[in-house]
Design a protein around this motif. Structure first.
Motif, short mmCIF file in Angstrom:
data_model
loop_
_atom_site.label_atom_id
_atom_site.label_comp_id
_atom_site.label_asym_id
_atom_site.label_seq_id
_atom_site.Cartn_x
_atom_site.Cartn_y
_atom_site.Cartn_z
N ARG A 5 1.22 -1.00 -0.04
CA ARG A 5 0.43 -0.11 0.17
C ARG A 5 0.89 0.99 -0.19
O ARG A 5 2.11 1.32 0.31
N LEU A 6 0.39 2.14 -0.06
CA LEU A 6 0.71 3.51 -0.91
C LEU A 6 0.41 4.03 0.46
O LEU A 6 -0.89 4.63 0.53
N ALA A 7 1.22 5.42 1.30
CA ALA A 7 0.78 6.76 1.90
C ALA A 7 1.85 7.34 1.72
O ALA A 7 2.84 7.71 1.31
N VAL A 8 0.97 8.96 1.98
CA VAL A 8 1.24 10.07 1.19
C VAL A 8 1.82 11.23 2.46
O VAL A 8 0.69 11.35 3.58
N VAL A 9 2.80 11.50 2.80
CA VAL A 9 3.14 12.66 3.99
C VAL A 9 3.24 14.06 3.12
O VAL A 9 4.58 14.05 2.32
N PRO A 10 3.13 15.07 2.22
CA PRO A 10 3.27 15.99 1.41
C PRO A 10 4.46 16.95 2.25
O PRO A 10 4.25 16.97 3.38
N GLY A 11 4.70 17.52 1.33
CA GLY A 11 6.60 18.01 1.69
C GLY A 11 6.78 18.66 1.10
O GLY A 11 8.17 19.42 1.08
N GLY A 12 6.19 18.81 -0.34
CA GLY A 12 6.51 19.45 -1.50
C GLY A 12 5.83 21.28 -1.76
O GLY A 12 4.66 21.33 -0.60
N SER A 13 5.23 21.93 -2.66
CA SER A 13 5.59 22.75 -3.05
C SER A 13 3.59 22.95 -3.05
O SER A 13 2.56 24.14 -2.32
N THR A 14 3.61 21.73 -3.54
CA THR A 14 2.02 21.62 -4.33
C THR A 14 1.59 21.37 -3.44
O THR A 14 -0.19 20.60 -2.86
N ASN A 15 1.68 19.61 -4.18
CA ASN A 15 1.15 18.13 -2.76
C ASN A 15 -0.44 18.36 -4.02
O ASN A 15 -0.74 17.79 -2.81
N VAL A 16 -0.21 17.77 -5.36
CA VAL A 16 -1.40 17.54 -5.22
C VAL A 16 -1.67 16.36 -5.36
O VAL A 16 -3.89 16.46 -5.51
N PHE A 17 -1.11 15.82 -5.25
CA PHE A 17 -1.46 13.93 -5.34
C PHE A 17 -2.21 13.92 -4.11
O PHE A 17 -3.40 13.43 -3.50
N ARG A 20 -3.06 16.10 -2.44
CA ARG A 20 -4.46 17.25 -1.46
C ARG A 20 -5.61 16.64 -2.06
O ARG A 20 -6.68 16.86 -1.49
N THR A 21 -5.69 16.09 -2.96
CA THR A 21 -6.92 15.66 -3.98
C THR A 21 -7.40 14.43 -3.54
O THR A 21 -8.47 14.31 -3.13
N LEU A 22 -6.57 13.79 -2.40
CA LEU A 22 -7.32 12.31 -1.66
C LEU A 22 -7.98 12.97 -0.80
O LEU A 22 -7.99 12.32 -0.07
N GLY A 23 -7.28 13.67 -0.20
CA GLY A 23 -8.43 14.94 0.75
C GLY A 23 -7.56 14.74 2.34
O GLY A 23 -7.49 15.18 3.26
N LEU A 24 -5.93 15.34 2.28
CA LEU A 24 -5.17 15.06 3.48
C LEU A 24 -5.35 16.23 3.12
O LEU A 24 -4.53 16.79 2.31
N PRO A 25 -4.79 16.67 4.66
CA PRO A 25 -3.67 17.80 5.28
C PRO A 25 -2.70 18.25 4.70
O PRO A 25 -1.75 16.82 4.38
N ASN A 26 -2.72 19.61 3.73
CA ASN A 26 -1.57 20.25 3.35
C ASN A 26 -0.41 20.14 4.36
O ASN A 26 1.06 20.15 3.46
N ASP A 27 -0.55 20.08 5.45
CA ASP A 27 0.56 20.30 6.68
C ASP A 27 1.12 19.14 6.90
O ASP A 27 0.18 18.24 7.20
N PRO A 28 2.40 18.69 7.17
CA PRO A 28 3.37 17.34 6.83
C PRO A 28 2.92 17.22 8.56
O PRO A 28 2.25 15.90 8.40
N VAL A 29 2.36 17.80 9.94
CA VAL A 29 2.36 17.32 10.65
C VAL A 29 0.88 17.21 10.67
O VAL A 29 0.59 15.78 11.41
N GLU A 30 0.12 17.25 10.39
CA GLU A 30 -1.26 17.39 10.48
C GLU A 30 -1.85 15.69 9.12
O GLU A 30 -2.25 15.58 9.93
N ALA A 31 -1.13 15.29 8.10
CA ALA A 31 -1.04 14.50 7.63
C ALA A 31 -0.95 12.87 8.06
O ALA A 31 -1.76 12.90 8.14
N LEU A 46 -3.78 1.07 -7.52
CA LEU A 46 -2.83 1.31 -6.48
C LEU A 46 -3.95 0.84 -5.50
O LEU A 46 -4.71 2.52 -4.72
N ARG A 47 -3.23 -0.20 -3.97
CA ARG A 47 -3.33 1.02 -2.98
C ARG A 47 -3.12 1.96 -1.85
O ARG A 47 -2.25 1.94 -1.89
N VAL A 48 -4.36 3.22 -1.60
CA VAL A 48 -4.02 3.98 -0.90
C VAL A 48 -4.20 4.33 -0.07
O VAL A 48 -5.78 4.34 0.50
N ILE A 49 -3.60 4.51 1.47
CA ILE A 49 -4.50 4.61 3.12
C ILE A 49 -4.69 6.28 2.67
O ILE A 49 -4.35 6.95 2.76
N VAL A 50 -6.13 6.25 3.47
CA VAL A 50 -6.48 7.38 3.57
C VAL A 50 -7.40 8.17 4.60
O VAL A 50 -7.69 8.88 4.79
#
Length: 322
Positions: free
Chosen positions: A85-97, A99-110, A318-322
C-alpha cells in the motif's frame, strides 16, 4: 505493519526537526524503516526494493516528484495484490496528489490523519495513468501528464530550479508568462494531434493536458480544473487548446479557476468551453502525436521532448491509505 518511509531530504516544506517528529510518530504504530533519497530516481529504487522484500506499506515524505517515483517503483512489475500500500505525507510546494486525496497539506497534520487511517483500516484503490513512448521506459502518473505548452513551462521551471531558484507558485506563473511571450508557436494551430481509436484524429493542438484526477494542480490554495470530471475512479480526461491568444487564454484561465467537479452535485459549468478548446472524459486508450518533438511532462516532472506518446488509464491500480 512493516513499512518503509522514503524521505526526500530536500523537500521544500519540511525541516530536519519536523521529519524527526514525524518518524517518531510513525514508529509508534509501525515497524518502520527509514531511507533518505540521494539521487534522482532513488525513491523509485527504494520503493521497488520494498515491494520485492514484502513490505506492507511504503510512505512517501516529499512532493509530487517523490510520490511519482515511489509509485513507479511500486508498480515496476505492474499492479497486483502483492504490491505494498502507498501512503503520502506531503512535503513539497504543491502536493497535488495528497491534497486531491483529501489529506491535510501540513505534514504534521497529514501524519496524524495517516495514523488514524491505519488504525481504522481506511484505504481506497485509485486509478492511475500510464504513458508509453518508443525508446523510453513506461511512466505511471498519479494526477497529470502533458505534451506541448504546459510541459514547456515545467521545463522552464526546472531550469530555474537548477539555477538555484526556489520552487514557488510565483515562479510557475512568471515562467508561464515568459513562455507565452517568447514562444510564438502557440499563437497558431499547433503540431500535436490526438488519436482515439474509432474516431477521426483531432489535429492542431498547442497543448494537451491529460488528467487522472481533478484538480490538475493548485495555485497556492486555489485549485485548477481543466478537466473537472476527472477522477481516481475513472479512466483519463484530456483537455487541449488549438490556439492561444492573449484574450482567449485569459478567458480560459478564468474558466478553469472557477470550474468544479460534477460529482460534488453543484450546478454550473462542467469545464472550460471555447472555440479553440477540446475536451474528452473517461478515455482508456489514446495517443498524442507531434509533427515535431514537443516538451513532455508527467506529474510536474519534465522528461524531455517526445514525438509520440500513448496513454492508458488503469483502474484500481494501487491501494492508498486515506
Amino acid at each position: 505493519m512493516r513499512a518503509l518511509l522514503v524521505v526526500n531530504p530536500k523537500a521544500t516544506t519540511t525541516s530536519g526537526r519536523t521529519r524527526d517528529v514525524l518518524i517518531h510518530a510513525l514508529r509508534s504504530d509501525l515497524r518502520l524503516e527509514v531511507a533518505h533519497t540521494e539521487y534522482r530516481g532513488h525513491a523509485h529504487d527504494l520503493a521497488a526494493g520494498a515491494a520485492e522484500r514484502g513490505f506492507d506499506l511504503v510512505v512517501a515524505l516529499g512532493g509530487d516528484g517523490t510520490v511519482n517515483e515511489v509509485v513507479n517503483g511500486l508498480l515496476a512489475h505492474g499492479p497486483s495484490e502483492r504490491v505494498p500500500r502507498l501512503a503520502v505525507v506531503p512535503g513539497g510546494s504543491t502536493n497535488v496528489f495528497a491534497r486531491t486525496l483529501g489529506l491535510p497539506n501540513d505534514p504534521v497534520e497529514a501524519t496524524g490523519a495517516l495514523l488514524d487511517a491505519l488504525e481504522h483500516r481506511r484505504e481506497r484503490a485509485v486509478s492511475l495513468g500510464k504513458a508509453m513512448s518508443e525508446g523510453c521506459p513506461d511512466r505511471w502518473f498519479t494526477f497529470t501528464a502533458g505534451l506541448g505548452f504546459d510541459a514547456g513551462v515545467v521545463g522552464r521551471v526546472e531550469a530555474q530550479r537548477r539555477a538555484g531558484k526556489k520552487s514557488t507558485h510565483a515562479l510557475y506563473v512568471s515562467q508561464a508568462l515568459r513562455h507565452f511571450v517568447t514562444e510564438r508557436d502557440h499563437r497558431r494551430n499547433g503540431p500535436i494531434s490526438l488519436e482515439i481509436n474509432g474516431q477521426d484524429p483531432v489535429p492542431g493542438l498547442v497543448l494537451a493536458i491529460v488528467s487522472n484526477t481533478s484538480p490538475w494542480t493548485f495555485l497556492g490554495s486555489r485549485p485548477v480544473f481543466p478537466s473537472p470530471s476527472a477522477s481516481f475512479d475513472t479512466d483519463l480526461d484530456i483537455f487541449g487548446i488549438t490556439r492561444m491568444t492573449a484574450f482567449g487564454t485569459a478567458r480560459t484561465v478564468r474558466q478553469i479557476l472557477r470550474s468544479h467537479t460534477a460529482s460534488e452535485g453543484r450546478t454550473g459549468p462542467s469545464g472550460p468551453t471555447g472555440k479553440h478548446l477540446v475536451s474528452y472524459h473517461d478515455v482508456r486508450h489514446f495517443t498524442l502525436v507531434s509533427q515535431e518533438p514537443a516538451p513532455f511532462q508527467v506529474d510536474g516532472d519534465h522528461l524531455g521532448d517526445r514525438s509520440r506518446v500513448s496513454f492508458t488509464g488503469v483502474r484500481r491500480a494501487l491501494r492508498v491509505i486515506v
